[in-house]
Design an enzyme around this catalytic site. Structure first.
Site, PDB file in Angstrom:
ATOM      1  N   ARG A   1       0.797  -1.223   0.000  1.00  0.00           N
ATOM      2  CA  ARG A   1       0.000   0.000   0.000  1.00  0.00           C
ATOM      3  C   ARG A   1       0.833   1.278   0.000  1.00  0.00           C
ATOM      4  NH1 ARG A   1      -3.846  -1.095   4.990  1.00  0.00           N
ATOM      5  NH2 ARG A   1      -2.020  -2.281   5.621  1.00  0.00           N
TER       6      ARG A   1
ATOM      7  N   TYR B   1      -3.702 -17.666  14.016  1.00  0.00           N
ATOM      8  CA  TYR B   1      -4.756 -16.877  13.362  1.00  0.00           C
ATOM      9  C   TYR B   1      -6.098 -17.604  13.394  1.00  0.00           C
ATOM     10  CZ  TYR B   1      -2.139 -13.017  11.161  1.00  0.00           C
ATOM     11  OH  TYR B   1      -1.430 -11.868  10.922  1.00  0.00           O
TER      12      TYR B   1
END
Length: 367
Positions: free
Chosen positions: A41, A164
């Protein structure tokens, strides 16, 4: 451009093999450099390409993955590309649903809560059926790179993926996942074994698709101490290296260099040096000389500039890179950050980092 073109003669000839040579411990004219999250990003073109797309839909589009992988290489003289994907595609292949929540990150709609929840997971995964889109992205990108630099494939390691799947997303303590290790050791090993088996097939499939090196991310190693790491992480890390190599041999596929990056696992560097990987990646919390002393001369090191150093003025970045190269030595070494690039970083500072590695390593090698 990323057209789904297949050349009948196989892949274009590799022009810059510096990264692969360093990974194998061969001499290099300059120290190779790439960055974790180099497709990210911080690049305006990345944000533009990704703007309207759901994150995991992007991961499932070979053309978009190819485009995002190539973007940093158009800007910087990096020595390797890493396929744009995510470590959580493996839990998805096991049948879990993961969504990207803006401002929060990846989130599992139904994390594993009880041992019985393991029964909901696919016990046999056909990686080509479930993760074929990654293989397509690798093949397409390998063609589209036109031999410019090698392409790295990757996977998350079992403990990191398990954490996770139980936490349901990011966590500062990993208390839910770690409680499994203490309360349900057998079930934890069952889950870790299932993950390892999928990862092995997944990594072999990546090489078959065109990956020229592989990195295993044990990003949550720092939440484990030496004992838990030795029981629940290291055996699977070792096994993955061994099994991937023997399967590559069996299938007459290239034996590609493998990198293990276990973040914050200084306590395990000696073990990781003997875990069957050509390269050990380091975060920024260890002195290069100490890492080299523990790991020895027969393994290549990768790392370990603090990513936040890229917020410094460009001259300062150059000084930090020079110091890093002097500490590691320019051979048997791949320059990188100690973690991924952050979204608010200035691309020009990434360029300064890459150029400093090339300039200073060439200078040190000459003198």
């Amino acid at each position: 451009t990323c057209s789904l073109f297949r050349s009948p003669k196989g892949f274009p000839k590799l022009k810059n093999d510096t990264f692969l040579r360093a990974a194998r411990g061969e001499e290099t004219e300059h120290t190779p450099v790439w960055c974790m999250r180099q497709a990210g990003r911080y690049l305006p073109e990345f944000r533009e390409t990704r703007a309207s797309q759901d994150f995991f839909a992007t991961c499932r589009s070979p053309k978009l993955c190819c485009e995002l992988t190539l973007q940093p290489l158009r800007r910087f003289p990096l020595d390797a590309a890493i396929i744009f994907s995510d470590i959580l595609v493996v839990p998805q292949a096991l049948g879990m649903e993961v969504v990207m929540v803006p401002g929060k990150g990846p989130t599992f709609t139904e994390p594993l809560k009880e041992v019985e929840d393991l029964l909901k997971l696919r016990q046999k995964v056909d990686v080509t059926a479930e993760l074929g889109y990654v293989f397509q992205a690798i093949t397409l990108t390998r063609h589209s790179l036109e031999g410019k630099v090698p392409l790295i494939g990757f996977s998350g390691a079992p403990w990191t993926l398990m954490s996770y799947m139980i936490e349901g997303g990011g966590s500062t303590t990993m208390a839910k996942a770690k409680s499994w290790l203490y309360r349900h050791p057998e079930a934890s090993h069952r889950l870790l074994r299932l993950l390892a088996d999928v990862i092995i097939d997944y990594l072999v499939g990546q090489v078959a698709a065109g990956a020229q090196a592989l990195q295993l991310f044990e990003s949550h190693a720092g939440h484990l101490g030496p004992e838990l790491f030795e029981d629940f992480a290291l055996p699977y890390i070792r096994d993955i290296a061994q099994a991937v190599k023997s399967k590559l041999k069996e299938e007459a596929l290239p034996l590609v260099p493998m990198i293990i990056f276990a973040k914050d696992a200084h306590y395990a560097l000696r073990d990781l040096a003997h875990a069957g990987y050509e390269v050990v990646g380091l975060d920024w919390t260890i002195r290069p000389q100490e890492a080299r002393a523990q790991i020895g001369k027969h393994v290549t090191l990768q790392g370990n500039l603090d990513p936040c150093a890229l917020y410094a003025p460009k001259e300062k970045i150059g000084e930090l890179v020079k110091k890093m190269l002097e500490s590691f030595g320019t051979q048997r070494y791949i320059a990188n950050l100690g973690h991924g690039l952050y979204p608010d970083m200035n691309p020009e500072h990434v360029g300064a980092f890459v150029e400093a590695v090339h300039a200073h390593s060439r200078h040190i090698n000459k003198h």
